[in-house]
Design a protein around this motif. Structure first.
Motif, PDB file in Angstrom:
ATOM      1  N   ASN A 169       0.832  -1.068   0.118  1.00 53.14           N
ATOM      2  CA  ASN A 169      -0.011   0.165   0.136  1.00 53.14           C
ATOM      3  C   ASN A 169       1.185   1.310  -0.683  1.00 53.14           C
ATOM      4  O   ASN A 169       0.841   1.795   1.026  1.00 53.14           O
ATOM      5  CB  ASN A 169      -0.636   0.209   1.136  1.00 53.14           C
ATOM      6  CG  ASN A 169      -1.562   1.429   1.587  1.00 53.14           C
ATOM      7  OD1 ASN A 169      -2.194   1.953   0.495  1.00 53.14           O
ATOM      8  ND2 ASN A 169      -2.636   1.426   2.437  1.00 53.14           N
ATOM      9  N   ALA A 170       1.754   1.389  -0.988  1.00 51.44           N
ATOM     10  CA  ALA A 170       2.882   2.496  -1.198  1.00 51.44           C
ATOM     11  C   ALA A 170       2.104   4.048  -1.167  1.00 51.44           C
ATOM     12  O   ALA A 170       0.476   4.550  -1.887  1.00 51.44           O
ATOM     13  CB  ALA A 170       3.791   2.630  -2.372  1.00 51.44           C
ATOM     14  N   PRO A 171       2.339   4.827  -1.330  1.00 52.13           N
ATOM     15  CA  PRO A 171       1.247   6.666  -1.315  1.00 52.13           C
ATOM     16  C   PRO A 171       1.284   6.488  -2.638  1.00 52.13           C
ATOM     17  O   PRO A 171       2.223   6.163  -3.209  1.00 52.13           O
ATOM     18  CB  PRO A 171       2.358   7.217  -0.536  1.00 52.13           C
ATOM     19  CG  PRO A 171       3.657   6.432  -0.131  1.00 52.13           C
ATOM     20  CD  PRO A 171       3.892   4.955  -0.751  1.00 52.13           C
ATOM     21  N   TYR A 172       0.229   6.784  -2.701  1.00 57.88           N
ATOM     22  CA  TYR A 172      -0.218   7.510  -4.197  1.00 57.88           C
ATOM     23  C   TYR A 172      -1.093   8.461  -4.423  1.00 57.88           C
ATOM     24  O   TYR A 172      -2.173   8.155  -5.081  1.00 57.88           O
ATOM     25  CB  TYR A 172      -1.082   6.072  -4.904  1.00 57.88           C
ATOM     26  CG  TYR A 172      -2.469   5.413  -4.239  1.00 57.88           C
ATOM     27  CD1 TYR A 172      -3.385   5.894  -4.776  1.00 57.88           C
ATOM     28  CD2 TYR A 172      -2.070   4.260  -2.846  1.00 57.88           C
ATOM     29  CE1 TYR A 172      -4.686   5.364  -3.428  1.00 57.88           C
ATOM     30  CE2 TYR A 172      -3.444   4.058  -2.636  1.00 57.88           C
ATOM     31  CZ  TYR A 172      -4.553   4.753  -3.258  1.00 57.88           C
ATOM     32  OH  TYR A 172      -6.286   4.253  -2.478  1.00 57.88           O
ATOM     33  N   GLU A 177      -2.401  16.986  -4.577  1.00 59.83           N
ATOM     34  CA  GLU A 177      -3.487  17.025  -4.374  1.00 59.83           C
ATOM     35  C   GLU A 177      -4.146  16.146  -2.749  1.00 59.83           C
ATOM     36  O   GLU A 177      -4.848  16.149  -1.861  1.00 59.83           O
ATOM     37  CB  GLU A 177      -4.624  15.830  -5.065  1.00 59.83           C
ATOM     38  CG  GLU A 177      -4.537  15.527  -6.381  1.00 59.83           C
ATOM     39  CD  GLU A 177      -5.479  14.696  -7.297  1.00 59.83           C
ATOM     40  OE1 GLU A 177      -5.553  14.040  -6.631  1.00 59.83           O
ATOM     41  OE2 GLU A 177      -5.391  14.668  -8.546  1.00 59.83           O
ATOM     42  N   ILE A 178      -2.671  16.614  -2.299  1.00 57.75           N
ATOM     43  CA  ILE A 178      -2.464  16.572  -0.713  1.00 57.75           C
ATOM     44  C   ILE A 178      -3.109  17.034  -0.294  1.00 57.75           C
ATOM     45  O   ILE A 178      -4.065  17.137   1.321  1.00 57.75           O
ATOM     46  CB  ILE A 178      -0.852  16.470  -0.389  1.00 57.75           C
ATOM     47  CG1 ILE A 178      -0.181  14.337  -1.301  1.00 57.75           C
ATOM     48  CG2 ILE A 178      -0.867  16.176   0.949  1.00 57.75           C
ATOM     49  CD1 ILE A 178       1.439  14.855  -1.080  1.00 57.75           C
ATOM     50  N   LEU A 194       1.698   9.753   2.006  1.00 56.81           N
ATOM     51  CA  LEU A 194       0.523  10.478   0.813  1.00 56.81           C
ATOM     52  C   LEU A 194       1.233  10.808   0.039  1.00 56.81           C
ATOM     53  O   LEU A 194       0.090  10.166  -0.620  1.00 56.81           O
ATOM     54  CB  LEU A 194       0.071  11.051   2.153  1.00 56.81           C
ATOM     55  CG  LEU A 194       0.135  11.005   2.857  1.00 56.81           C
ATOM     56  CD1 LEU A 194      -0.954  12.194   3.654  1.00 56.81           C
ATOM     57  CD2 LEU A 194      -1.384  10.248   3.173  1.00 56.81           C
ATOM     58  N   ASP A 195       2.409  10.516  -0.137  1.00 60.90           N
ATOM     59  CA  ASP A 195       3.000  11.480  -1.714  1.00 60.90           C
ATOM     60  C   ASP A 195       3.085  10.963  -2.387  1.00 60.90           C
ATOM     61  O   ASP A 195       4.607   9.959  -2.543  1.00 60.90           O
ATOM     62  CB  ASP A 195       4.089  12.894  -1.078  1.00 60.90           C
ATOM     63  CG  ASP A 195       3.853  14.250  -2.329  1.00 60.90           C
ATOM     64  OD1 ASP A 195       3.989  13.312  -3.344  1.00 60.90           O
ATOM     65  OD2 ASP A 195       4.893  14.660  -1.785  1.00 60.90           O
ATOM     66  N   GLY A 196       2.807  10.541  -4.197  1.00 61.81           N
ATOM     67  CA  GLY A 196       3.357   9.703  -4.804  1.00 61.81           C
ATOM     68  C   GLY A 196       4.153  10.367  -5.982  1.00 61.81           C
ATOM     69  O   GLY A 196       3.985   9.178  -6.858  1.00 61.81           O
ATOM     70  N   GLY A 197       4.361  11.619  -5.620  1.00 65.88           N
ATOM     71  CA  GLY A 197       4.849  12.058  -6.738  1.00 65.88           C
ATOM     72  C   GLY A 197       3.978  13.270  -7.979  1.00 65.88           C
ATOM     73  O   GLY A 197       2.815  13.071  -7.969  1.00 65.88           O
TER      74      GLY A 197
END
Length: 264
Positions: A169-172, A177-178, A194-197
């Motif tokens: 469950n990697a950040p996506y 949008e954070i 939280l930050d998936g780039g």
């Protein structure tokens, strides 16, 4: 001493939680009353919740797939939608499997899969020291090994080619949008969880790109993702030699991509 709830106390507590914007105030009041050790403890917990702290952090635990798991400050709080990831993984596994929970946070997914299957060899890994500490608390009863480090760099070499189930469950959440997330997540969970780039898939791509050397023949890699991101996640699986399939659960608004490794 434990709090003995009266109708007046319960009503007052529900009212305060409602005023703070808690949608499920009655349920939260019940949990706070059941968890608090004293009236002073209840007052402190209620104040923290009313100030916007996640309920699970206030309680010190979260329920996940029927398990009660410790939640500590600085750790990603497991979501109910992620139960779908754990259920899919358990359905693909077997007793004796080697299971790896990558980006493990509290270790919730690994704990749920290991409990459902029984008798697995469980490993978990996370970059964040707080997550590793919390996961060790939750996974110690299952005999798991919890490793600290950046994705596969955290793992012992002896795991190469042996993992039957790899769950992540990697950040996506896309970076831009954070700011749109609920304050509970935005203000109380580390940004790295939280930050998936730019498109939300930066960490997922690294997980997928590095997975194959660690997977046993016919093994499965499962990644939670966003519904609109799933086609790109699946394309990354294909690009790295894994056969993808997209699974969705409308009830929990959950999307998981499962990639299967080739057999010789």
């Amino acid at each position: 001493m434990p709090v003995v709830p009266s109708a007046r106390l319960r009503s007052s507590l529900v009212g305060r939680l409602r005023a703070a914007g808690c949608v499920f105030a009655e349920d939260e009041a019940r949990l706070l009353l059941a968890t608090a050790d004293s009236p002073a403890d209840l007052a402190a917990m209620t104040a923290r919740r009313a100030a916007g702290q996640p309920l699970e952090l206030v309680l010190g635990w979260a329920e996940f797939c029927g398990l009660r798991l410790a939640v500590e400050p600085g750790v990603f709080v497991p979501r109910r939608r992620t139960e779908y990831l754990a259920e899919l993984a358990a359905g693909l596994g077997r007793p004796g499997a080697v299971v790896l929970d990558l980006c493990c946070g509290t270790g919730a997914v690994g704990a749920a899969v290991a409990t459902a299957l029984g008798g697995v060899e469980l490993h978990a890994a996370d970059l964040e020291p707080a997550a590793v500490h919390c996961a060790r608390r939750n996974l110690a009863p299952l005999g798991a090994q919890v490793h600290q480090g950046d994705l596969y760099a955290a793992l012992p070499p002896g795991l190469r080619g042996r993992v039957d189930l790899l769950v992540a469950n990697a950040p996506y959440v896309p970076t831009e949008e954070i700011r749109l997330l609920p304050a509970e997540a935005r203000d109380h969970e580390p940004a790295v969880t939280l930050d998936g780039g730019t498109d939300g898939l930066a960490v997922q791509r690294r997980v997928i790109a590095g997975a194959t050397p660690w997977l046993a023949p016919g093994a499965h890699l499962l990644i939670e993702t966003g519904e609109h991101q799933a086609p790109a996640t699946a394309a990354a699986f294909t690009a790295h030699g894994l056969t993808p399939r997209i699974h969705t659960c409308e009830e929990r608004a959950a999307t998981v991509v499962v990639g299967t490794a080739a057999r010789p």
